[in-house]
Enzyme design. Structure first.
Site, PDB file in Angstrom:
ATOM      1  N   ASP A   7      -2.733   7.653   0.657  1.00 55.01           N
ATOM      2  CA  ASP A   7      -1.358   7.216   1.209  1.00 55.01           C
ATOM      3  C   ASP A   7      -0.281   8.563   1.658  1.00 55.01           C
ATOM      4  O   ASP A   7      -1.029   9.551   1.549  1.00 55.01           O
ATOM      5  CB  ASP A   7      -0.773   6.816  -0.331  1.00 55.01           C
ATOM      6  CG  ASP A   7       0.842   6.250  -0.266  1.00 55.01           C
ATOM      7  OD1 ASP A   7       1.140   5.876   0.871  1.00 55.01           O
ATOM      8  OD2 ASP A   7       1.303   6.635  -1.072  1.00 55.01           O
ATOM      9  N   LEU A   8       0.746   8.383   2.093  1.00 53.86           N
ATOM     10  CA  LEU A   8       1.435   9.681   2.655  1.00 53.86           C
ATOM     11  C   LEU A   8       2.450   9.871   1.661  1.00 53.86           C
ATOM     12  O   LEU A   8       2.410  11.093   0.994  1.00 53.86           O
ATOM     13  CB  LEU A   8       1.755   9.261   4.065  1.00 53.86           C
ATOM     14  CG  LEU A   8       3.050  10.470   4.506  1.00 53.86           C
ATOM     15  CD1 LEU A   8       1.931  11.638   4.990  1.00 53.86           C
ATOM     16  CD2 LEU A   8       3.714  10.035   5.578  1.00 53.86           C
ATOM     17  N   ASP A   9       3.563   9.220   1.562  1.00 54.42           N
ATOM     18  CA  ASP A   9       4.665   9.450   0.822  1.00 54.42           C
ATOM     19  C   ASP A   9       4.568   9.647  -0.752  1.00 54.42           C
ATOM     20  O   ASP A   9       3.979   8.527  -1.475  1.00 54.42           O
ATOM     21  CB  ASP A   9       5.718   8.420   0.870  1.00 54.42           C
ATOM     22  CG  ASP A   9       6.299   8.240   2.538  1.00 54.42           C
ATOM     23  OD1 ASP A   9       6.476   9.106   3.153  1.00 54.42           O
ATOM     24  OD2 ASP A   9       6.272   7.134   3.075  1.00 54.42           O
ATOM     25  N   THR A  15       7.895  13.005   0.635  1.00 57.39           N
ATOM     26  CA  THR A  15       8.894  12.520   1.311  1.00 57.39           C
ATOM     27  C   THR A  15       9.536  10.984   0.528  1.00 57.39           C
ATOM     28  O   THR A  15      10.675  10.475   0.963  1.00 57.39           O
ATOM     29  CB  THR A  15       8.440  11.867   2.743  1.00 57.39           C
ATOM     30  OG1 THR A  15       6.806  11.664   2.602  1.00 57.39           O
ATOM     31  CG2 THR A  15       8.535  13.138   3.792  1.00 57.39           C
ATOM     32  N   LYS A  43       8.277   1.952  -3.888  1.00 58.70           N
ATOM     33  CA  LYS A  43       7.323   2.782  -3.147  1.00 58.70           C
ATOM     34  C   LYS A  43       6.105   2.042  -2.555  1.00 58.70           C
ATOM     35  O   LYS A  43       5.507   1.007  -3.256  1.00 58.70           O
ATOM     36  CB  LYS A  43       6.953   3.783  -4.523  1.00 58.70           C
ATOM     37  CG  LYS A  43       7.925   4.719  -4.906  1.00 58.70           C
ATOM     38  CD  LYS A  43       7.470   5.984  -5.841  1.00 58.70           C
ATOM     39  CE  LYS A  43       8.576   6.955  -5.920  1.00 58.70           C
ATOM     40  NZ  LYS A  43       8.126   7.783  -7.213  1.00 58.70           N
ATOM     41  N   SER A 112      -0.637   4.467   5.283  1.00 57.45           N
ATOM     42  CA  SER A 112       0.684   4.520   4.741  1.00 57.45           C
ATOM     43  C   SER A 112       1.576   3.413   5.462  1.00 57.45           C
ATOM     44  O   SER A 112       1.202   2.848   6.619  1.00 57.45           O
ATOM     45  CB  SER A 112       1.364   5.757   5.270  1.00 57.45           C
ATOM     46  OG  SER A 112       2.718   5.810   5.149  1.00 57.45           O
ATOM     47  N   ALA A 113       2.530   2.784   4.701  1.00 57.38           N
ATOM     48  CA  ALA A 113       3.223   1.620   5.066  1.00 57.38           C
ATOM     49  C   ALA A 113       4.701   2.227   6.244  1.00 57.38           C
ATOM     50  O   ALA A 113       5.123   1.379   6.472  1.00 57.38           O
ATOM     51  CB  ALA A 113       3.931   0.944   3.921  1.00 57.38           C
ATOM     52  N   LYS A 143       1.337  -3.718   1.173  1.00 56.05           N
ATOM     53  CA  LYS A 143       0.872  -3.319  -0.146  1.00 56.05           C
ATOM     54  C   LYS A 143       1.594  -4.316  -1.004  1.00 56.05           C
ATOM     55  O   LYS A 143       2.918  -4.251  -0.760  1.00 56.05           O
ATOM     56  CB  LYS A 143       1.046  -1.890  -0.433  1.00 56.05           C
ATOM     57  CG  LYS A 143       0.384  -0.945   0.463  1.00 56.05           C
ATOM     58  CD  LYS A 143       0.643   0.449   0.172  1.00 56.05           C
ATOM     59  CE  LYS A 143      -0.099   1.441   1.129  1.00 56.05           C
ATOM     60  NZ  LYS A 143       0.292   2.831   1.195  1.00 56.05           N
ATOM     61  N   GLU A 167      -3.071   7.273  -4.234  1.00 53.66           N
ATOM     62  CA  GLU A 167      -1.802   6.608  -4.463  1.00 53.66           C
ATOM     63  C   GLU A 167      -0.941   6.935  -5.331  1.00 53.66           C
ATOM     64  O   GLU A 167      -1.125   7.546  -6.322  1.00 53.66           O
ATOM     65  CB  GLU A 167      -1.986   4.928  -4.473  1.00 53.66           C
ATOM     66  CG  GLU A 167      -1.966   4.268  -3.255  1.00 53.66           C
ATOM     67  CD  GLU A 167      -0.719   4.073  -2.276  1.00 53.66           C
ATOM     68  OE1 GLU A 167       0.267   4.425  -3.147  1.00 53.66           O
ATOM     69  OE2 GLU A 167      -0.628   3.355  -1.526  1.00 53.66           O
ATOM     70  N   ASP A 168       0.533   6.892  -5.108  1.00 46.10           N
ATOM     71  CA  ASP A 168       1.384   7.222  -6.237  1.00 46.10           C
ATOM     72  C   ASP A 168       2.306   6.102  -6.458  1.00 46.10           C
ATOM     73  O   ASP A 168       3.028   6.640  -7.414  1.00 46.10           O
ATOM     74  CB  ASP A 168       2.377   8.312  -5.407  1.00 46.10           C
ATOM     75  CG  ASP A 168       3.305   7.837  -4.534  1.00 46.10           C
ATOM     76  OD1 ASP A 168       2.686   7.069  -3.722  1.00 46.10           O
ATOM     77  OD2 ASP A 168       4.643   7.983  -4.571  1.00 46.10           O
TER      78      ASP A 168
HETATM   79  C1  BG6 Z   1       5.992   3.931   2.224  1.00 50.43           C
HETATM   80  C2  BG6 Z   1       7.170   4.433   1.402  1.00 50.43           C
HETATM   81  O1  BG6 Z   1       5.084   4.912   2.546  1.00 50.43           O
HETATM   82  O2  BG6 Z   1       6.597   3.458   3.722  1.00 50.43           O
HETATM   83  C3  BG6 Z   1       8.232   3.187   1.358  1.00 50.43           C
HETATM   84  O3  BG6 Z   1       6.544   4.444   0.112  1.00 50.43           O
HETATM   85  C4  BG6 Z   1       8.910   2.973   2.743  1.00 50.43           C
HETATM   86  O4  BG6 Z   1       9.348   4.029   0.407  1.00 50.43           O
HETATM   87  C5  BG6 Z   1       7.733   2.715   3.664  1.00 50.43           C
HETATM   88  O5  BG6 Z   1       9.917   2.256   2.626  1.00 50.43           O
HETATM   89  C6  BG6 Z   1       8.059   2.326   4.987  1.00 50.43           C
HETATM   90  O6  BG6 Z   1       8.652   3.636   5.660  1.00 50.43           O
HETATM   91  P1  BG6 Z   1       9.361   3.769   7.019  1.00 50.43           P
HETATM   92  O7  BG6 Z   1       9.302   5.295   7.299  1.00 50.43           O
HETATM   93  O8  BG6 Z   1       8.730   2.850   8.010  1.00 50.43           O
HETATM   94  O9  BG6 Z   1      10.722   3.096   6.859  1.00 50.43           O
HETATM   95 MG    MG Z   2       3.480   6.667  -1.761  1.00 50.61          MG
END
Ligand code: BG6
Ligand code: MG
Length: 219
Positions: A7-9, A15, A43, A112-113, A143, A167-168
């Site tokens: 996962d990224l964030d 972030t 998240k 990552s989403a 997810k 993941e977090d």
């Molecule tokens: C996920 C985050 O990685 O990405 C969420 O954990 C976020 O908080 C989602 O809403 C979507 O991100 P973005 O940058 O496409 O708005």
């Molecule tokens: Mg995350």
């Protein structure tokens, strides 16, 4: 263990805090009682689904057009924040782990989403470690559905049972587990009760830790 899917964030960089601050600013403007506790539900969840959750804190109804404008407003603020991201924002131990995995010939993917993920990887200077970055624009189910992690494994050409996911967030851990992968949670154990392994900080992650625990589970 043939691949690690990240996962990224909140895992590679913090972030997750910027997402929170950007949503908080929007929620304050709309006079909605949004706080850190509620933020946990967001998240790993897509931008539009996050907005729906935040709007559910009030009773006002919004048209699709208004919702799109609100999501764009949040994203503009978020994009402003991530311009400042540099390699110094990598969470502790992450680059060392990426290096170890790459040297060991273990596949590396990003699940990552976030639509901003490729930009952030570039700002962090770590894009070159990734054998595949899942294009979230092509993912139909967010997810906790396993689709994003399963896509990562398929693109790497490995079976889900040979993968570790990191993941977090609760939705992310569920996504990894329902994909049939080994789930590693980083952070607060309360949010990651179902994970196979929990570390309190990314600094604890290493190739040997992942390999040993993965081996024990699959024995
Ligand atoms: C996920 C985050 O990685 O990405 C969420 O954990 C976020 O908080 C989602 O809403 C979507 O991100 P973005 O940058 O496409 O708005
Ligand atoms: Mg995350």
């Amino acid at each position: 263990m043939k691949a690690v899917i990240f996962d990224l964030d909140g895992v590679i960089t913090d972030t997750a805090e910027y997402h929170y601050l950007a949503w908080k600013s929007l929620a304050d403007e709309l006079d909605l009682p949004f706080d850190k506790e509620f933020n946990e539900k967001l998240k790993g969840v897509s931008r539009m689904e996050s907005l729906e959750l935040i709007l559910s804190l009030g009773d006002a109804a919004y048209s699709d057009e208004e919702k799109n404008a609100l999501a764009e407003k949040k994203n503009d603020l978020y994009k402003e924040m991530i311009q400042k991201v540099t390699p110094a924002d990598l969470l502790p131990g992450i680059e060392a782990l990426l290096k170890e995995l790459q040297e060991a010939g273990i596949g590396i993917a990003l699940a990552s989403a976030s639509k901003n993920a490729p930009f952030i990887l570039d700002r962090l200077g770590v894009t070159h470690y990734f054998n595949h970055v899942v294009d979230v624009n092509l993912i139909k189910q967010g997810k906790p559905d396993p689709e994003i992690f399963l896509t990562g494994a398929a693109k790497l050409g490995v079976l889900p049972e040979d993968c570790v996911g990191i993941e977090d967030a609760e939705a992310g851990i569920e996504s990894i587990l329902s994909a049939g992968m080994y789930a590693v949670g980083v952070g607060n154990p309360a949010q990651m009760q179902k994970a196979d392994l929990i570390v309190s900080s990314t600094a604890e992650l290493s190739l040997s830790l992942l390999k040993e625990n993965f081996k024990q589970k699959t024995k």
